[in-house]
Design an enzyme around this catalytic site. Structure first.
Site, PDB file in Angstrom:
ATOM      1  N   VAL A  64      -3.696 -15.687  -2.050  1.00  0.00           N
ATOM      2  CA  VAL A  64      -2.658 -16.151  -1.138  1.00  0.00           C
ATOM      3  C   VAL A  64      -3.506 -16.518   0.216  1.00  0.00           C
ATOM      4  O   VAL A  64      -2.987 -16.849   1.179  1.00  0.00           O
ATOM      5  CB  VAL A  64      -1.731 -14.991  -0.637  1.00  0.00           C
ATOM      6  CG1 VAL A  64      -0.714 -14.932  -1.784  1.00  0.00           C
ATOM      7  CG2 VAL A  64      -2.388 -13.617  -0.430  1.00  0.00           C
ATOM      8  N   SER A 141       5.898  -1.146   5.293  1.00  0.00           N
ATOM      9  CA  SER A 141       5.280   0.113   4.774  1.00  0.00           C
ATOM     10  C   SER A 141       5.662   0.969   5.631  1.00  0.00           C
ATOM     11  O   SER A 141       5.831   0.662   6.979  1.00  0.00           O
ATOM     12  CB  SER A 141       3.768   0.080   4.610  1.00  0.00           C
ATOM     13  OG  SER A 141       3.178   1.220   4.396  1.00  0.00           O
ATOM     14  N   TYR A 154      -4.648  -2.173   8.172  1.00  0.00           N
ATOM     15  CA  TYR A 154      -3.442  -1.847   7.387  1.00  0.00           C
ATOM     16  C   TYR A 154      -2.248  -1.483   8.457  1.00  0.00           C
ATOM     17  O   TYR A 154      -1.228  -2.236   8.057  1.00  0.00           O
ATOM     18  CB  TYR A 154      -3.772  -0.801   6.493  1.00  0.00           C
ATOM     19  CG  TYR A 154      -2.553  -0.823   5.334  1.00  0.00           C
ATOM     20  CD1 TYR A 154      -2.600  -1.459   4.304  1.00  0.00           C
ATOM     21  CD2 TYR A 154      -1.669   0.234   5.415  1.00  0.00           C
ATOM     22  CE1 TYR A 154      -1.488  -1.641   3.335  1.00  0.00           C
ATOM     23  CE2 TYR A 154      -0.495   0.249   4.429  1.00  0.00           C
ATOM     24  CZ  TYR A 154      -0.829  -0.816   3.261  1.00  0.00           C
ATOM     25  OH  TYR A 154       0.116  -0.424   2.206  1.00  0.00           O
ATOM     26  N   LYS A 158       0.933  -4.255   8.578  1.00  0.00           N
ATOM     27  CA  LYS A 158       2.109  -3.724   8.160  1.00  0.00           C
ATOM     28  C   LYS A 158       3.318  -4.039   9.318  1.00  0.00           C
ATOM     29  O   LYS A 158       4.382  -4.287   9.312  1.00  0.00           O
ATOM     30  CB  LYS A 158       1.987  -2.566   7.659  1.00  0.00           C
ATOM     31  CG  LYS A 158       1.563  -2.394   6.139  1.00  0.00           C
ATOM     32  CD  LYS A 158       1.935  -3.548   5.312  1.00  0.00           C
ATOM     33  CE  LYS A 158       1.711  -3.170   3.733  1.00  0.00           C
ATOM     34  NZ  LYS A 158       2.101  -4.271   2.891  1.00  0.00           N
TER      35      LYS A 158
END
Length: 255
Positions: A64, A141, A154, A158
């Site tokens: 991706v 998340s 991260y 998210k």
């Protein structure tokens, strides 16, 4: 099982394992066809080989972070399946690193997979989803609403996916496309198992923070995703559904 997705096609990035594969299984088990996009040819071969023969399932090796590859994948869906009714952006990675010494490459690699990769897929799927009045589910998340040490990249992506979800929801509503997100709690996936084996994830303190006292099974997260894709959620858009065992609302530390 109710075959509510007959004559409908779903694309799932990161679809060959974990939550992505559980979502694919739930969709196909209800009569739909699916195209799974995954960077790992090994995982794709294993997943497709384990699928029941009656499932209408196809796999594409796609990274991706590669725009031409993403665009080509959705061109392939238009040519072969002829329609697209749902997209789940499940491709992901994590590289826990102290923020004070995180390199630009470490930051960018997480950004490119989760956030930019999701945007690439949404953009490539747009015309097909507009034609079908389809739906998108982005995978955020608990990290989308909590701060976690050594996970600045991260946490950022998210939370960014929640913003992307809201923006596309209001922009594409006029095109009949619903856009939602699911925020999984800690889930027993091969990816998390690998982090645990490397000493990058300690399950004990995490489990103690979850009111339901356990980690999720992938199929429990998939149930929330498939609900948002379905006509049962026909008036839901721009929403992030937390499927986390109560982790993000727990206030028992107060008592």
């Amino acid at each position: 099982m109710n075959r509510i997705f007959s004559n409908s096609t779903l694309a799932v990035t990161g679809g060959a394992s974990g939550i992505g594969w559980a979502t694919t299984a739930e969709w196909c088990g209800r009569g739909g066809s699916a195209v799974i996009l995954d960077f790992s040819s090994e995982n794709l071969e294993k997943a497709i080989g384990s699928a029941p023969e009656e499932w209408a399932l196809r796999g594409l090796v796609v990274d991706v972070t590669d725009r031409p590859a993403v665009d080509a994948a959705f061109d392939s869906i238009e040519s072969i399946e002829g329609r697209l009714d749902g997209l789940v952006n499940c491709a992901g990675t994590a590289k826990p690193t102290a923020s004070s010494c995180m390199s630009d490459d470490e930051w960018d690699s997480v950004l490119q997979v989760h956030l930019t990769g999701a945007m690439r897929s949404c953009r490539a799927a747009y015309s097909l989803l507009k034609r079908s009045g389809g739906s998108i589910v982005n995978i955020s998340s608990v990290a989308g609403v909590l701060g976690m040490p050594q996970r600045a990249s991260y946490n950022s992506v998210k939370q960014g996916l929640i913003g992307l979800t809201r923006s596309l929801a209001v922009e594409w509503a006029q095109d009949g496309i619903r856009v939602n997100a699911v925020g999984p709690g800690y889930t027993a996936t091969p990816f998390n198992s690998a982090l645990e084996e490397k000493g990058l994830l300690d399950p004990t303190p995490i489990t103690s923070r979850i009111p339901l006292g356990r980690w999720a099974r992938p199929e429990e997260i998939a149930a929330g995703i498939v609900f948002l894709l379905s006509s049962e959620a026909s008036f839901v858009t721009g929403h992030t559904l937390m499927v986390d065992g109560g982790m993000t609302i727990a206030g028992d530390w107060y008592g």
